[in-house]
Every structure is written in C-alpha cells, then in structure tokens.
Design a protein around this motif. Structure first.
Motif, mmCIF file in Angstrom:
data_model
loop_
_atom_site.group_PDB
_atom_site.id
_atom_site.type_symbol
_atom_site.label_atom_id
_atom_site.label_comp_id
_atom_site.label_asym_id
_atom_site.label_seq_id
_atom_site.Cartn_x
_atom_site.Cartn_y
_atom_site.Cartn_z
ATOM 1 N N LEU A 109 4.018 89.168 110.507
ATOM 2 C CA LEU A 109 4.315 89.740 109.196
ATOM 3 C C LEU A 109 3.070 89.933 108.326
ATOM 4 N N ARG A 110 1.965 89.362 108.787
ATOM 5 C CA ARG A 110 0.723 89.449 108.025
ATOM 6 C C ARG A 110 0.115 90.840 108.178
ATOM 7 N N LEU A 111 -0.339 91.410 107.068
ATOM 8 C CA LEU A 111 -1.008 92.706 107.109
ATOM 9 C C LEU A 111 -2.499 92.448 107.263
ATOM 10 N N PRO A 112 -3.107 92.894 108.359
ATOM 11 C CA PRO A 112 -4.541 92.644 108.586
ATOM 12 C C PRO A 112 -5.397 93.287 107.500
ATOM 13 N N LEU A 113 -6.468 92.616 107.133
ATOM 14 C CA LEU A 113 -7.356 93.084 106.084
ATOM 15 C C LEU A 113 -7.899 94.482 106.383
ATOM 16 N N GLU A 114 -8.197 94.768 107.645
ATOM 17 C CA GLU A 114 -8.732 96.094 107.990
ATOM 18 C C GLU A 114 -7.724 97.216 107.720
ATOM 19 N N ARG A 115 -6.459 96.895 107.697
ATOM 20 C CA ARG A 115 -5.439 97.890 107.331
ATOM 21 C C ARG A 115 -5.180 97.904 105.832
ATOM 22 N N LEU A 116 -5.389 96.753 105.205
ATOM 23 C CA LEU A 116 -5.137 96.636 103.776
ATOM 24 C C LEU A 116 -6.233 97.288 102.936
ATOM 25 N N LEU A 117 -7.489 97.148 103.329
ATOM 26 C CA LEU A 117 -8.596 97.695 102.551
ATOM 27 C C LEU A 117 -8.518 99.209 102.357
ATOM 28 N N PRO A 118 -8.251 100.020 103.394
ATOM 29 C CA PRO A 118 -8.132 101.463 103.155
ATOM 30 C C PRO A 118 -6.991 101.814 102.192
ATOM 31 N N LEU A 119 -5.911 101.058 102.245
ATOM 32 C CA LEU A 119 -4.818 101.294 101.305
ATOM 33 C C LEU A 119 -5.266 101.000 99.876
ATOM 34 N N ARG A 120 -6.020 99.919 99.715
ATOM 35 C CA ARG A 120 -6.536 99.564 98.392
ATOM 36 C C ARG A 120 -7.494 100.635 97.882
ATOM 37 N N GLU A 121 -8.389 101.083 98.744
ATOM 38 C CA GLU A 121 -9.363 102.100 98.346
ATOM 39 C C GLU A 121 -8.675 103.404 97.968
ATOM 40 N N ALA A 122 -7.687 103.797 98.725
ATOM 41 C CA ALA A 122 -6.949 105.025 98.415
ATOM 42 C C ALA A 122 -6.235 104.885 97.072
ATOM 43 N N ARG A 123 -5.679 103.721 96.832
ATOM 44 C CA ARG A 123 -4.986 103.469 95.559
ATOM 45 C C ARG A 123 -5.960 103.533 94.389
ATOM 46 N N LEU A 124 -7.112 102.922 94.547
ATOM 47 C CA LEU A 124 -8.116 102.924 93.473
ATOM 48 C C LEU A 124 -8.653 104.325 93.218
ATOM 49 N N GLY A 127 -5.329 106.333 91.655
ATOM 50 C CA GLY A 127 -4.645 105.861 90.448
ATOM 51 C C GLY A 127 -5.541 105.156 89.460
ATOM 52 N N GLY A 128 -6.831 105.142 89.691
ATOM 53 C CA GLY A 128 -7.724 104.497 88.747
ATOM 54 C C GLY A 128 -7.524 102.987 88.644
ATOM 55 N N GLY A 129 -6.987 102.362 89.734
ATOM 56 C CA GLY A 129 -6.867 100.910 89.762
ATOM 57 C C GLY A 129 -5.612 100.345 89.141
ATOM 58 N N ARG A 130 -4.684 101.145 88.794
ATOM 59 C CA ARG A 130 -3.443 100.638 88.190
ATOM 60 C C ARG A 130 -2.569 99.947 89.176
#
Length: 130
Positions: A109-124, A127-130
């Motif tokens: 169930l854990r989301l690996p960091l390598e998959r999480l970081l691109p999602l975070r970058e795309a969001r930032l 959406g300007g970090g919201r």
C-alpha cells in the motif's frame, strides 16, 4: 462465536482454514493481492467437526463489498474437505485499525518516493503549491 463440538482432534485444522483465507481478498484490495489475513480482518477462526466459525472485522461499517466478501469466504472455506457448514460473523470489537495489517500489506500500500516526487512536482508546477 462458539462452534459446538470444537476440539483439536478433527481432520480439519484451523491452519487449513487460515491458508484458504490467505487467498481471499476484499474487492478493494484484490488488485494488490492483499488478503483478508494480511489486512488483519480475521479476528478468529474456530473449527469443530465439520463446522467452521470465522469472526471477521471490517475496515468500515460502510463497506459496500461486505456481503460479497463474506460469500467468497463461505464458498472457499466450504470447499475444504470435511467442511459441512461455514459461519462468518462480522464483529465490531475490537475495531479494525491499520496497525492490524501485516508488513507485507503495508509495503503493497506504500507509494514509493520515486512515484510520489513526479506527482508532487506536477502539482507544484500547475497549482502553485496549493
């Protein structure tokens, strides 16, 4: 739940039932192959003669798949040699919590960091970090 005649001298063993339950999946976790055992949903198993009693926790009282899950368990455990009756009882005490999950389930169930970081970058970036 008490299974009348529950003794340890039957050919059917509790371990056999647990092995079958390890192949039963809540529909919400089936795609990740997390069994009801790994999710920590099995609160108890009693075997007596040809009768099997299973106490099952649910992650939520609103689980839309509870009836389907219980039917799957009855069907699969009922296929074991010597099983004449399977009773599945939902219990609410104790309350299920994520601490009941096995380490294998947690890992799945854990989301690996390598998959999480691109999602975070795309969001930032959007959406300007919201």
């Amino acid at each position: 739940m008490e299974v009348p005649g529950a003794t340890g001298d039957t050919a059917l063993r509790r371990e056999d039932v647990i092995r079958v339950l390890d192949g039963c999946y809540d529909p919400c976790c089936e795609d990740r192959r997390i069994s009801v055992v790994d999710m920590g949903l099995v609160e108890g198993v009693e075997v007596g003669g040809g009768r099997v009693g299973i106490r099952l926790l649910l992650t939520s009282g609103w689980c839309p798949f509870a009836a389907r899950l219980m039917e799957t368990i009855r069907e699969r455990v009922g296929r074991l040699p010597g099983v004449e009756e399977v009773e599945v009882e939902v219990v609410w005490d104790p309350v299920w919590s994520p601490e009941r999950m096995s380490e294998a389930a947690r890992e799945k169930l854990r989301l690996p960091l390598e998959r999480l970081l691109p999602l975070r970058e795309a969001r930032l970036g959007r959406g300007g970090g919201r």
